[in-house]
Design a protein around this motif. Structure first.
Motif, mmCIF file in Angstrom:
data_model
loop_
_atom_site.group_PDB
_atom_site.id
_atom_site.type_symbol
_atom_site.label_atom_id
_atom_site.label_comp_id
_atom_site.label_asym_id
_atom_site.label_seq_id
_atom_site.Cartn_x
_atom_site.Cartn_y
_atom_site.Cartn_z
ATOM 1 N N MET A 129 0.719 -1.358 -0.194
ATOM 2 C CA MET A 129 -0.187 -0.090 -0.289
ATOM 3 C C MET A 129 0.631 1.146 -0.074
ATOM 4 S SD MET A 129 -3.212 1.091 2.715
ATOM 5 C CE MET A 129 -3.446 2.219 2.351
ATOM 6 N N VAL A 149 -0.746 7.799 1.822
ATOM 7 C CA VAL A 149 -1.612 8.711 1.754
ATOM 8 C C VAL A 149 -1.007 9.805 2.024
ATOM 9 C CG1 VAL A 149 -4.174 8.969 1.568
ATOM 10 C CG2 VAL A 149 -3.596 7.000 1.576
ATOM 11 N N ALA A 189 -5.903 12.811 1.199
ATOM 12 C CA ALA A 189 -7.241 12.489 1.700
ATOM 13 C C ALA A 189 -8.320 13.434 1.598
ATOM 14 C CB ALA A 189 -6.620 12.228 3.768
ATOM 15 N N LEU A 220 -10.305 12.084 -0.944
ATOM 16 C CA LEU A 220 -11.503 11.249 -0.581
ATOM 17 C C LEU A 220 -13.107 11.756 -0.018
ATOM 18 C CD1 LEU A 220 -8.577 8.602 -0.339
ATOM 19 C CD2 LEU A 220 -9.971 8.989 -2.533
ATOM 20 N N GLU A 249 -14.638 6.510 2.416
ATOM 21 C CA GLU A 249 -13.637 5.546 2.050
ATOM 22 C C GLU A 249 -11.802 5.323 2.437
ATOM 23 O OE1 GLU A 249 -14.300 6.566 -3.447
ATOM 24 O OE2 GLU A 249 -12.957 8.498 -1.526
ATOM 25 N N LEU A 286 -10.254 3.274 3.570
ATOM 26 C CA LEU A 286 -8.218 3.148 3.343
ATOM 27 C C LEU A 286 -7.816 3.087 4.932
ATOM 28 C CD1 LEU A 286 -6.240 3.112 1.196
ATOM 29 C CD2 LEU A 286 -7.459 6.296 1.455
ATOM 30 N N ARG A 287 -8.298 3.717 5.851
ATOM 31 C CA ARG A 287 -8.038 3.536 6.798
ATOM 32 C C ARG A 287 -7.419 2.144 8.065
ATOM 33 N NH1 ARG A 287 -10.447 6.353 12.167
ATOM 34 N NH2 ARG A 287 -12.225 4.852 11.921
ATOM 35 N N GLU A 309 -7.545 -0.804 5.740
ATOM 36 C CA GLU A 309 -6.506 -1.107 5.445
ATOM 37 C C GLU A 309 -4.798 -0.690 4.845
ATOM 38 O OE1 GLU A 309 -6.452 -0.638 0.941
ATOM 39 O OE2 GLU A 309 -9.246 -1.117 0.834
ATOM 40 N N ALA A 310 -4.549 0.790 5.667
ATOM 41 C CA ALA A 310 -3.615 1.231 6.165
ATOM 42 C C ALA A 310 -3.175 0.520 7.595
ATOM 43 C CB ALA A 310 -3.564 2.688 6.710
ATOM 44 N N THR A 364 0.638 7.124 7.135
ATOM 45 C CA THR A 364 -0.656 7.132 6.005
ATOM 46 C C THR A 364 -2.417 6.968 7.069
ATOM 47 O OG1 THR A 364 -0.418 5.945 4.513
ATOM 48 C CG2 THR A 364 -2.729 6.264 4.401
ATOM 49 N N ILE A 375 -4.947 10.514 7.285
ATOM 50 C CA ILE A 375 -6.358 9.826 7.494
ATOM 51 C C ILE A 375 -7.001 10.699 8.811
ATOM 52 C CG2 ILE A 375 -8.435 8.457 7.412
ATOM 53 C CD1 ILE A 375 -5.969 6.664 5.670
#
Length: 59
Positions: free
Chosen positions: A1, A4, A9, A12, A16, A20-21, A23-24, A44, A48
């Motif tokens: 990944m 970001v 950020a 988005l 989203e 994404l948070r 996933e991070a 990241t 976020i």
């Protein structure tokens, strides 16, 4: 990944950003301890969180 940035950020949607948070967070935990990847995911998540904080309704 990928990292970001705060500017990315801001473009988005809130939904989203929450996705994404997550996933991070997963990528942070999967990265070797102290690695550049882990630091990037920490940054990241911070970017976020900062963006989400600007969108939170005031009290």
């Amino acid at each position: 990944m990928e990292l970001v940035t705060r500017f990315e950020a801001a473009t988005l949607s809130t939904a989203e950003l929450y996705g994404l948070r997550k996933e991070a967070f997963i990528a942070f935990n999967a990265a070797p301890r102290g690695s550049q990847d882990q630091r990037d995911m920490l940054l990241t998540m911070r970017n976020i969180e900062d963006e989400l904080a600007t969108r939170a309704p005031g009290l």
